[in-house]
Design an enzyme around this catalytic site. Structure first.
Site, PDB file in Angstrom:
ATOM      1  N   CYS A  15      46.359 -59.806   4.933  1.00  0.00           N
ATOM      2  CA  CYS A  15      45.131 -59.640   5.721  1.00  0.00           C
ATOM      3  C   CYS A  15      45.400 -60.049   7.164  1.00  0.00           C
ATOM      4  O   CYS A  15      44.714 -60.895   7.727  1.00  0.00           O
ATOM      5  CB  CYS A  15      43.971 -60.436   5.108  1.00  0.00           C
ATOM      6  SG  CYS A  15      44.299 -62.204   4.911  1.00  0.00           S
ATOM      7  N   ALA A  39      44.300 -65.623  -5.860  1.00  0.00           N
ATOM      8  CA  ALA A  39      43.018 -66.210  -5.451  1.00  0.00           C
ATOM      9  C   ALA A  39      42.528 -65.611  -4.129  1.00  0.00           C
ATOM     10  O   ALA A  39      43.341 -65.329  -3.248  1.00  0.00           O
ATOM     11  CB  ALA A  39      43.163 -67.723  -5.309  1.00  0.00           C
ATOM     12  N   GLY A  60      39.640 -61.174  -6.180  1.00  0.00           N
ATOM     13  CA  GLY A  60      38.932 -59.896  -6.079  1.00  0.00           C
ATOM     14  C   GLY A  60      39.779 -58.702  -6.469  1.00  0.00           C
ATOM     15  O   GLY A  60      39.317 -57.787  -7.160  1.00  0.00           O
TER      16      GLY A  60
END
Length: 452
Positions: free
Chosen positions: A387, A267, A270
């Site tokens: 990230c 989730a 992308g």
């Protein structure tokens, strides 16, 4: 603006939810903007800018307020504290709003929230700030480098200290500046559905300013739109919101025709969508995540983009699934992380994260890797990504994994634009940094499973 008081009240509600109720800013703001779609674009822009701007500059706002208030910021009523923060942000960073209007509206907002006895306090602090803003003294960068960076860029000192172990002062300041610059919406074009020319033409016909991203030819930057879901290109499944750093994961994974792929922490989906697009209808992508709500979000995107070689399922990445053992040609492990690379898009992350939380996250990352590596076929590919910025979750985790499991790094240079290639990419991994690169902060590595 059509209703100045109303828009400021909305901003205050956003700040209260994020800072006092521990909700995430990007979720709260998205829900607010969807709720108030009917507002004029300038009003929605005002809400976004003041809410995000206050959060982005929170430590600086508190530093300024503390110069003029007899009451410590931490001891103020939450509503009053946030009224002062959002008002000081307007005084410092929004020349289009007159100082007198900022002060008056701050006092009115305090009254609207029932703090009649504190309107004098609010008025006094704000007018003192307005008169003396240019006299505020900041920590000296040479004598107090960490406090300087912390106040100037509203970054907690513990994060700065960790970054300064990896990079010099100038690099860390560049990262901080990169986090604070205006962030654009980056989208990936689904070239299986429409040509880049047609996608750009559709967007421009709806008044969107479009530029091409320098790293990938199918990535576009969008400006000057009001509501993304109203764009034909989005509703038709031609574009997917995704930072270019995230797009590089599918590039580095490099799926071949017919590959079976598993994304264990997928989730919002992308990267999985991108893999499925790259397979051009062949193979299969199973996108997994731990909650029904996240899986529904991914399923909505699958339906919008009309993909036939992908599904989304609920699965806990820490729980081993025997049926998946040695099934994956490609496995994506974009693990939960501290998120310090996307502070520019989610400014409150820096205040919610702590050293203890980060230590717990590293343990979770290793628990996931210890579970999912067996899903990769011998000769198959595992792409590890986060990230965030920092060795604990990235380089140290990578070394730990290589020391304990049958994998080796592979060069990612063949899959990257030339400007991103270098010593580490030849070795098999890349750390992207805001301000240094044209992307969010992001880490990715490509590993091949070998015989044990």
């Amino acid at each position: 603006m059509t209703d100045v008081i109303n828009t400021r009240e909305i901003v205050l509600a956003v700040l209260n939810e994020v800072l006092e109720e521990d909700k995430y800013s990007h979720i709260v703001l998205r829900e607010v903007l969807e709720k108030y779609q009917y507002l004029e674009k300038r009003d929605r822009s005002f809400i976004t800018r003041v809410a995000e701007g206050t959060l982005e500059n929170l430590i600086e706002m508190d530093y300024i307020i503390s110069q003029f208030s007899s009451v410590k910021v931490s001891r103020m009523k939450p509503a009053i504290r946030n009224i002062l923060r959002m008002s000081v942000y307007q005084l410092k960073y929004m020349d289009s709003v007159p100082d007198s209007a900022v002060c008056n509206e701050g006092v009115k907002l305090a009254q609207r929230k029932g703090f009649f006895n504190l309107k004098g306090f609010v008025n006094g602090v704000l007018r003192s700030v307005a008169r003396n803003l240019d006299k505020v003294k900041y920590p000296d960068p040479k004598e107090m480098p960490v406090p300087y960076l912390s106040v100037t860029y509203s970054m907690p000192e513990w994060i700065l200290n960790r970054w300064l172990r990896l990079y010099d002062f100038e690099t860390v300041e560049t990262i901080c500046k990169g986090i604070h610059k205006d962030h654009v919406t980056t989208v990936r074009c689904n070239l299986n559905k429409a040509s880049k020319k047609d996608i750009m033409e559709s967007l421009r016909n709806q008044g969107v300013t479009v530029t091409e991203h320098p790293y990938l030819d199918y990535a576009l930057n969008l400006f000057d739109y009001n509501y993304l879901k109203a764009l034909d290109a989005f509703r038709n499944g031609w574009i997917q919101v995704q930072d270019v750093s995230s797009m590089l994961v599918a590039e580095v994974a490099a799926p071949k025709w017919g590959d079976y792929c598993i994304d264990v922490c997928a989730a919002p989906g992308g990267k999985s969508l991108h893999l499925a697009d790259k397979l051009e209808g062949s193979g299969f992508v199973e996108a997994r995540d731990i909650t029904e709500s996240k899986v529904k979000l991914m399923q909505d995107n699958i339906e919008r983009t009309a993909l036939i070689n992908m599904n989304a399922v609920v699965a806990d990445a820490t729980v081993f699934l025997p049926a998946s053992e040695e099934k994956a040609d490609i496995l994506l492990a974009d693990v939960p992380c501290s998120g310090l690379g996307v502070i520019g898009r989610k400014p409150d992350i820096r205040y919610k994260m702590t050293e203890k939380k980060q230590e717990d996250i590293v343990k979770l990352q290793r628990q996931i890797l210890d579970t999912v590596w067996k899903y990769v076929k011998v000769g198959g590919t595992l792409v590890y990504s986060t990230c965030t910025i920092g060795a604990e979750e990235n380089q140290y985790n990578l070394k730990w994994f290589l020391d304990n499991y049958p994998f080796k790094l592979e060069s990612i240079d063949p899959y990257l634009p030339e400007e991103l290639q270098g010593k580490t990419t030849r070795a098999g991994y890349l750390q992207l940094l805001p301000g240094i690169h044209e992307s969010d902060g992001f880490f990715l590595a490509r590993l091949k499973r070998v015989s044990e």
